[in-house]
Write a protein that holds these residues in place. Sequence first.
Motif, PDB file in Angstrom:
ATOM      1  N   MET A   1      17.404  20.484  10.625  1.00  0.00           N
ATOM      2  CA  MET A   1      17.234  19.532   9.554  1.00  0.00           C
ATOM      3  C   MET A   1      16.140  20.007   8.610  1.00  0.00           C
ATOM      4  SD  MET A   1      18.310  15.977  10.317  1.00  0.00           S
ATOM      5  CE  MET A   1      19.690  15.642  11.356  1.00  0.00           C
ATOM      6  N   ALA A   2      16.371  19.770   7.338  1.00  0.00           N
ATOM      7  CA  ALA A   2      15.403  20.167   6.328  1.00  0.00           C
ATOM      8  C   ALA A   2      14.448  19.016   6.022  1.00  0.00           C
ATOM      9  CB  ALA A   2      16.123  20.584   5.059  1.00  0.00           C
ATOM     10  N   CYS A   3      13.238  19.379   5.757  1.00  0.00           N
ATOM     11  CA  CYS A   3      12.234  18.394   5.359  1.00  0.00           C
ATOM     12  C   CYS A   3      12.327  18.200   3.852  1.00  0.00           C
ATOM     13  CB  CYS A   3      10.850  18.898   5.748  1.00  0.00           C
ATOM     14  SG  CYS A   3       9.524  17.794   5.274  1.00  0.00           S
ATOM     15  N   LYS A   4      12.321  16.950   3.411  1.00  0.00           N
ATOM     16  CA  LYS A   4      12.350  16.626   1.994  1.00  0.00           C
ATOM     17  C   LYS A   4      11.133  15.778   1.661  1.00  0.00           C
ATOM     18  CE  LYS A   4      17.300  16.832   1.320  1.00  0.00           C
ATOM     19  NZ  LYS A   4      18.413  16.183   0.629  1.00  0.00           N
ATOM     20  N   VAL A   5      10.782  15.774   0.374  1.00  0.00           N
ATOM     21  CA  VAL A   5       9.631  15.022  -0.089  1.00  0.00           C
ATOM     22  C   VAL A   5      10.068  14.154  -1.266  1.00  0.00           C
ATOM     23  CG1 VAL A   5       7.329  15.189  -1.130  1.00  0.00           C
ATOM     24  CG2 VAL A   5       8.028  16.821   0.638  1.00  0.00           C
ATOM     25  N   LYS A   6       9.594  12.911  -1.294  1.00  0.00           N
ATOM     26  CA  LYS A   6       9.881  11.970  -2.382  1.00  0.00           C
ATOM     27  C   LYS A   6       8.574  11.325  -2.799  1.00  0.00           C
ATOM     28  CE  LYS A   6      12.424   9.059  -4.886  1.00  0.00           C
ATOM     29  NZ  LYS A   6      12.960   9.459  -6.151  1.00  0.00           N
ATOM     30  N   THR A   7       8.378  11.206  -4.114  1.00  0.00           N
ATOM     31  CA  THR A   7       7.165  10.614  -4.664  1.00  0.00           C
ATOM     32  C   THR A   7       7.502   9.308  -5.385  1.00  0.00           C
ATOM     33  OG1 THR A   7       6.241  12.823  -4.986  1.00  0.00           O
ATOM     34  CG2 THR A   7       5.207  11.025  -6.207  1.00  0.00           C
ATOM     35  N   PHE A   8       6.681   8.307  -5.170  1.00  0.00           N
ATOM     36  CA  PHE A   8       6.823   7.005  -5.816  1.00  0.00           C
ATOM     37  C   PHE A   8       5.509   6.694  -6.516  1.00  0.00           C
ATOM     38  CE2 PHE A   8       9.295   7.133  -1.971  1.00  0.00           C
ATOM     39  CZ  PHE A   8      10.524   6.605  -2.328  1.00  0.00           C
ATOM     40  N   GLY A   9       5.572   5.971  -7.619  1.00  0.00           N
ATOM     41  CA  GLY A   9       4.359   5.600  -8.331  1.00  0.00           C
ATOM     42  C   GLY A   9       4.373   4.122  -8.690  1.00  0.00           C
ATOM     43  N   MET A  10       3.196   3.546  -8.778  1.00  0.00           N
ATOM     44  CA  MET A  10       3.085   2.128  -9.120  1.00  0.00           C
ATOM     45  C   MET A  10       1.805   1.934  -9.923  1.00  0.00           C
ATOM     46  SD  MET A  10       4.303  -1.012  -8.873  1.00  0.00           S
ATOM     47  CE  MET A  10       5.612  -0.733  -7.702  1.00  0.00           C
ATOM     48  N   GLU A  11       1.925   1.286 -11.077  1.00  0.00           N
ATOM     49  CA  GLU A  11       0.753   0.916 -11.861  1.00  0.00           C
ATOM     50  C   GLU A  11       0.070  -0.268 -11.177  1.00  0.00           C
ATOM     51  OE1 GLU A  11      -0.332  -0.628 -16.375  1.00  0.00           O
ATOM     52  OE2 GLU A  11       1.725  -0.130 -15.859  1.00  0.00           O
TER      53      GLU A  11
ATOM     54  N   GLU B   1       1.629  -5.806  -6.241  1.00  0.00           N
ATOM     55  CA  GLU B   1       2.104  -4.470  -6.583  1.00  0.00           C
ATOM     56  C   GLU B   1       2.274  -3.598  -5.349  1.00  0.00           C
ATOM     57  OE1 GLU B   1      -0.999  -3.970  -9.315  1.00  0.00           O
ATOM     58  OE2 GLU B   1       0.191  -4.664 -11.020  1.00  0.00           O
ATOM     59  N   LEU B   2       1.374  -3.727  -4.379  1.00  0.00           N
ATOM     60  CA  LEU B   2       1.530  -2.982  -3.123  1.00  0.00           C
ATOM     61  C   LEU B   2       2.779  -3.433  -2.372  1.00  0.00           C
ATOM     62  CD1 LEU B   2      -2.147  -2.761  -1.853  1.00  0.00           C
ATOM     63  CD2 LEU B   2      -0.733  -0.908  -2.760  1.00  0.00           C
ATOM     64  N   ALA B   3       3.058  -4.721  -2.377  1.00  0.00           N
ATOM     65  CA  ALA B   3       4.279  -5.231  -1.742  1.00  0.00           C
ATOM     66  C   ALA B   3       5.519  -4.687  -2.450  1.00  0.00           C
ATOM     67  CB  ALA B   3       4.285  -6.759  -1.748  1.00  0.00           C
ATOM     68  N   GLN B   4       5.477  -4.592  -3.772  1.00  0.00           N
ATOM     69  CA  GLN B   4       6.596  -4.028  -4.521  1.00  0.00           C
ATOM     70  C   GLN B   4       6.793  -2.548  -4.197  1.00  0.00           C
ATOM     71  OE1 GLN B   4       5.511  -4.838  -8.570  1.00  0.00           O
ATOM     72  NE2 GLN B   4       6.351  -6.919  -8.529  1.00  0.00           N
ATOM     73  N   LEU B   5       5.689  -1.819  -4.068  1.00  0.00           N
ATOM     74  CA  LEU B   5       5.768  -0.396  -3.712  1.00  0.00           C
ATOM     75  C   LEU B   5       6.353  -0.240  -2.314  1.00  0.00           C
ATOM     76  CD1 LEU B   5       5.236   2.546  -4.408  1.00  0.00           C
ATOM     77  CD2 LEU B   5       2.884   2.237  -3.597  1.00  0.00           C
ATOM     78  N   ASP B   6       5.902  -1.058  -1.365  1.00  0.00           N
ATOM     79  CA  ASP B   6       6.464  -1.028  -0.008  1.00  0.00           C
ATOM     80  C   ASP B   6       7.967  -1.272  -0.034  1.00  0.00           C
ATOM     81  OD1 ASP B   6       3.975  -0.548   1.099  1.00  0.00           O
ATOM     82  OD2 ASP B   6       3.633  -2.638   1.687  1.00  0.00           O
ATOM     83  N   GLU B   7       8.393  -2.272  -0.810  1.00  0.00           N
ATOM     84  CA  GLU B   7       9.818  -2.597  -0.916  1.00  0.00           C
ATOM     85  C   GLU B   7      10.601  -1.438  -1.524  1.00  0.00           C
ATOM     86  OE1 GLU B   7      13.493  -4.112  -0.779  1.00  0.00           O
ATOM     87  OE2 GLU B   7      11.739  -4.892   0.269  1.00  0.00           O
ATOM     88  N   LEU B   8      10.055  -0.792  -2.529  1.00  0.00           N
ATOM     89  CA  LEU B   8      10.701   0.347  -3.161  1.00  0.00           C
ATOM     90  C   LEU B   8      10.914   1.478  -2.161  1.00  0.00           C
ATOM     91  CD1 LEU B   8      11.658   1.599  -5.889  1.00  0.00           C
ATOM     92  CD2 LEU B   8       9.309   2.413  -6.175  1.00  0.00           C
ATOM     93  N   VAL B   9       9.886   1.785  -1.394  1.00  0.00           N
ATOM     94  CA  VAL B   9       9.976   2.854  -0.396  1.00  0.00           C
ATOM     95  C   VAL B   9      10.943   2.459   0.718  1.00  0.00           C
ATOM     96  CG1 VAL B   9       8.689   4.178   1.333  1.00  0.00           C
ATOM     97  CG2 VAL B   9       7.692   3.758  -0.922  1.00  0.00           C
ATOM     98  N   ASN B  10      10.847   1.234   1.214  1.00  0.00           N
ATOM     99  CA  ASN B  10      11.752   0.783   2.280  1.00  0.00           C
ATOM    100  C   ASN B  10      13.211   0.816   1.834  1.00  0.00           C
ATOM    101  OD1 ASN B  10       9.655   0.375   4.066  1.00  0.00           O
ATOM    102  ND2 ASN B  10       9.431  -1.772   3.551  1.00  0.00           N
TER     103      ASN B  10
ATOM    104  N   SER C   1       1.702   9.276   2.525  1.00  0.00           N
ATOM    105  CA  SER C   1       0.360   9.449   1.984  1.00  0.00           C
ATOM    106  C   SER C   1       0.224   8.664   0.682  1.00  0.00           C
ATOM    107  CB  SER C   1       0.103  10.937   1.719  1.00  0.00           C
ATOM    108  OG  SER C   1      -1.148  11.130   1.112  1.00  0.00           O
ATOM    109  N   ASP C   2      -0.870   7.932   0.542  1.00  0.00           N
ATOM    110  CA  ASP C   2      -1.171   7.203  -0.683  1.00  0.00           C
ATOM    111  C   ASP C   2      -2.395   7.831  -1.349  1.00  0.00           C
ATOM    112  OD1 ASP C   2       0.855   5.389  -0.260  1.00  0.00           O
ATOM    113  OD2 ASP C   2      -0.434   3.833   0.537  1.00  0.00           O
ATOM    114  N   THR C   3      -2.317   7.954  -2.681  1.00  0.00           N
ATOM    115  CA  THR C   3      -3.431   8.486  -3.453  1.00  0.00           C
ATOM    116  C   THR C   3      -3.608   7.636  -4.706  1.00  0.00           C
ATOM    117  OG1 THR C   3      -2.915  10.725  -2.713  1.00  0.00           O
ATOM    118  CG2 THR C   3      -4.322  10.521  -4.640  1.00  0.00           C
ATOM    119  N   PRO C   4      -4.815   7.159  -4.961  1.00  0.00           N
ATOM    120  CA  PRO C   4      -5.030   6.387  -6.186  1.00  0.00           C
ATOM    121  C   PRO C   4      -5.110   7.310  -7.403  1.00  0.00           C
ATOM    122  CG  PRO C   4      -7.081   6.599  -4.997  1.00  0.00           C
ATOM    123  CD  PRO C   4      -6.017   7.231  -4.144  1.00  0.00           C
ATOM    124  N   THR C   5      -4.694   6.785  -8.549  1.00  0.00           N
ATOM    125  CA  THR C   5      -4.913   7.472  -9.816  1.00  0.00           C
ATOM    126  C   THR C   5      -5.967   6.672 -10.574  1.00  0.00           C
ATOM    127  OG1 THR C   5      -3.090   6.273 -10.856  1.00  0.00           O
ATOM    128  CG2 THR C   5      -2.584   8.421  -9.929  1.00  0.00           C
TER     129      THR C   5
END
Length: 66
Positions: free
Chosen positions: A1-11, A20-29, A44-48
Amino acid sequence: MACKVKTFGMEIKPLKTMQELAQLDELVNRFVAENGVKRLIAVSDTPTTDDKGETIGLVRVIAYEE
């Protein structure tokens, strides 16, 4: 199996962070459920920040196997 990476962002706006964190969780789920993700390898979470150092967003990266 190949490892894949997906990035999500939230203002993030003042006084709405929990919503907004709940919305981000829902998006990822939803992505995990709809794309046949079998195993999450890492999350991994990183603030901007703006030029004043204030947090204005959050980037969440997941590594997974289908």
